[in-house]
Structures are given as structure tokens and as C-alpha cells.
Design a protein around this motif. Structure first.
Motif, PDB file in Angstrom:
ATOM      1  N   PRO A 190       1.086  -1.479  -0.182  1.00 24.43           N
ATOM      2  CA  PRO A 190      -0.572   0.017   0.198  1.00 24.43           C
ATOM      3  C   PRO A 190       0.482   1.463  -0.050  1.00 24.43           C
ATOM      4  O   PRO A 190       2.760   1.018   0.150  1.00 24.43           O
ATOM      5  N   PHE A 191       0.453   2.249   0.075  1.00 23.76           N
ATOM      6  CA  PHE A 191       0.841   3.598  -0.104  1.00 23.76           C
ATOM      7  C   PHE A 191       1.272   3.781  -1.404  1.00 23.76           C
ATOM      8  O   PHE A 191       2.911   4.533  -1.122  1.00 23.76           O
ATOM      9  N   THR A 192       1.772   3.068  -2.653  1.00 17.49           N
ATOM     10  CA  THR A 192       2.678   3.240  -3.699  1.00 17.49           C
ATOM     11  C   THR A 192       2.220   3.997  -4.438  1.00 17.49           C
ATOM     12  O   THR A 192       1.275   4.608  -4.971  1.00 17.49           O
ATOM     13  N   ASP A 193       3.535   5.188  -5.155  1.00 10.95           N
ATOM     14  CA  ASP A 193       2.958   6.503  -5.447  1.00 10.95           C
ATOM     15  C   ASP A 193       2.033   6.180  -6.606  1.00 10.95           C
ATOM     16  O   ASP A 193       1.436   6.702  -7.495  1.00 10.95           O
ATOM     17  N   ASP A 194       3.222   4.968  -7.686  1.00  4.50           N
ATOM     18  CA  ASP A 194       2.863   4.530  -8.737  1.00  4.50           C
ATOM     19  C   ASP A 194       2.777   3.410  -9.330  1.00  4.50           C
ATOM     20  O   ASP A 194       3.720   2.397  -9.501  1.00  4.50           O
ATOM     21  N   PRO A 195       1.690   1.762  -8.899  1.00  7.85           N
ATOM     22  CA  PRO A 195       1.322   1.138  -8.799  1.00  7.85           C
ATOM     23  C   PRO A 195       1.754   0.492 -10.598  1.00  7.85           C
ATOM     24  O   PRO A 195       2.609  -0.898  -9.687  1.00  7.85           O
ATOM     25  N   ALA A 196       1.974   1.000 -11.639  1.00  3.66           N
ATOM     26  CA  ALA A 196       1.808   0.734 -12.809  1.00  3.66           C
ATOM     27  C   ALA A 196       3.502   0.477 -12.747  1.00  3.66           C
ATOM     28  O   ALA A 196       4.137  -0.748 -13.248  1.00  3.66           O
ATOM     29  N   ALA A 197       4.159   1.920 -11.972  1.00  4.45           N
ATOM     30  CA  ALA A 197       5.558   0.967 -12.678  1.00  4.45           C
ATOM     31  C   ALA A 197       5.957   0.631 -11.524  1.00  4.45           C
ATOM     32  O   ALA A 197       7.347  -0.949 -12.260  1.00  4.45           O
ATOM     33  N   ALA A 198       5.710   0.460 -10.213  1.00  6.10           N
ATOM     34  CA  ALA A 198       5.801  -0.408  -9.474  1.00  6.10           C
ATOM     35  C   ALA A 198       5.130  -1.917  -9.973  1.00  6.10           C
ATOM     36  O   ALA A 198       6.927  -2.990  -9.455  1.00  6.10           O
TER      37      ALA A 198
END
Length: 236
Positions: A190-198
Motif C-alpha cells: 500500500p501507499f504506492t506512488d505509481d502502482p503501474a511502475a511498481a
């Protein structure tokens, strides 16, 4: 807690940090919360070591629940703190974008924030001076930690690969226990800035050889980085 001959963990499945223990000293990976400084002292004592044996502290990113005792270790013992250049400002100031928290369950969420308060998360002590690192760097520290850029959770999120420890430390590039839902198993953090990049960054893990994958939150994963990356994608 000893995981392997050169590998120790402090904290627990809510928030964890790690030690690479070598003959020439110790490298600390992440700094948890400020109260984990006491856990670090106890672990060092059990090893027959002192803070003078710590050669460096490597942050997987600049969020407050990973920088906890970094500044005190730097100020009081002269330990250099390493962070990716893209997260250096975050580690020094705490400035970051607001992101959606995603799913939550009351019990685990309260448990996470209560644990953080017990470990003196407030006020956050940011890191005044950092040494910036970049993707591909191999640091001159015990365990020869190699920096693997994993942007997504934050711009400067990294994994740290140490052949000596037979481990890759992934910070919040993934989690094995969601701190807001309590759900166990490999999954996006959670708390991820950019889920697609992650998600795209998980490809960086697939080529690494290690027997341990160690997140900042959740149980240590005993298995290959490629397998855990695939499991995270399947759970997304």
C-alpha cells in the motif's frame, strides 16, 4: 533474529529492518521506526558487536517507516546513510505525494498505527545528510550490496542484493503482509506512488539469484526473487 549465517532481522512482520553481518563489519538495510534503535542495540550485543562495527546504512526508500533511527545512527556514530538520488529529498524532508490507501480493515490498520506510535514514529526524525546512490552501484560496504532501481512505490525505491547474505532486500517494492488489511502473502504494497511502475519494476527481480527476499513489511520470503515477483503479480 538470525535468519542465516550473514543475515539478521530486527523488528517484526509489521515493520522490519535487516543486518548483513560480515567479518569486516555490518551493513544495515533500512532503519524501521525510531524505537527500533533499541532492537538494533540488542541484536548487536547478541552478535558481540557495537555500533562502531556498522559501516553503512542503506535505505530502500525515503518513507518515514524506513528511516526511523537513521539520523541518530548518523549523528551519534558517524554511520553514512545511503539512499537513491530520487528519494534523497524525501528522506531529508518527508515531502511526498498523497496517494490512495486502497483497501483497509479496522483491526490491522489500528494495529499498524498503534505499533508505529509504540516505536516512537512521531515526530519523524528526517536524515540531515545522505549519500546518494544510483541503479547499478555496488557499494563498498560489508556484503557488497548492489543497488537495483525499483521505481514505483516511490521514485527512488530500490532493491539491495547481497550475494554474501544470499538475499535481496526489497523495501516496499512488494509486501508479504498488507499492513492495512492483515492479508498475508506476496502482494503489492500500500501507499504506492505509481502502482503501474511498481508492477513493471518487478521484472528487475527476476534475474537475481538469492534464497531470501526480504520486505520491509511481512514475513521473510524463502525462495527465488522470480517466484515472489510472479506471486505479487498474481495477487494484484
Amino acid at each position: 533474529m538470525k535468519l542465516a549465517p550473514h543475515l539478521h532481522r530486527i523488528g517484526n512482520d509489521i515493520v522490519a529492518a535487516y543486518l548483513i553481518v560480515a567479518d569486516d563489519g555490518i551493513t544495515v538495510i533500512d532503519a524501521g521506526l525510531p524505537g527500533h534503535a533499541k532492537d538494533l542495540e540488542r541484536e548487536l550485543a547478541d552478535l558481540g558487536r557495537t555500533p562502531a562495527d556498522i559501516r553503512g546504512l542503506v535505505l530502500t526508500h525515503g518513507d518515514s517507516d524506513h528511516i526511523g533511527f537513521a539520523e541518530s545512527l548518523r549523528r551519534e556514530h558517524g554511520v553514512p546513510v545511503y539512499v537513491h538520488a530520487a528519494d534523497a529529498h524525501r528522506a531529508r524532508t518527508g515531502e511526498k505525494p498523497k496517494v490512495a490507501t486502497g483497501p483497509m480493515r479496522l483491526g490491522p490498520t489500528i494495529g499498524f498505527f498503534w505499533y508505529a506510535l509504540r516505536k516512537r514514529a512521531v515526530p519523524t526524525r528526517y536524515v540531515t545528510e545522505v549519500t546518494e546512490v544510483h541503479d547499478g552501484d555496488v557499494l563498498d560496504l560489508p556484503g557488497a550490496p548492489a543497488i537495483i532501481g525499483m521505481p514505483g512505490h516511490s521514485p527512488g525505491s530500490i532493491a539491495v542484493h547481497s550475494p554474501l547474505a544470499d538475499a535481496v532486500f526489497v523495501g516496499d517494492a512488494l509486501t508479504t503482509r498488507h499492513v492495512l488489511t492483515g492479508r498475508p502473502g506476496p502482494q503489492p504494497a500500500p501507499f504506492t506512488d505509481d502502482p503501474a511502475a511498481a508492477s513493471a519494476s518487478l521484472d528487475r527481480l527476476a534475474g537475481l539469484r538469492a534464497s531470501w527476499v526480504l520486505p520491509g513489511h511481512g514475513a521473510p520470503w524463502r525462495g527465488s526473487p522470480a517466484d515472489v515477483a510472479a506471486a505479487v503479480r498474481a495477487a494484484a
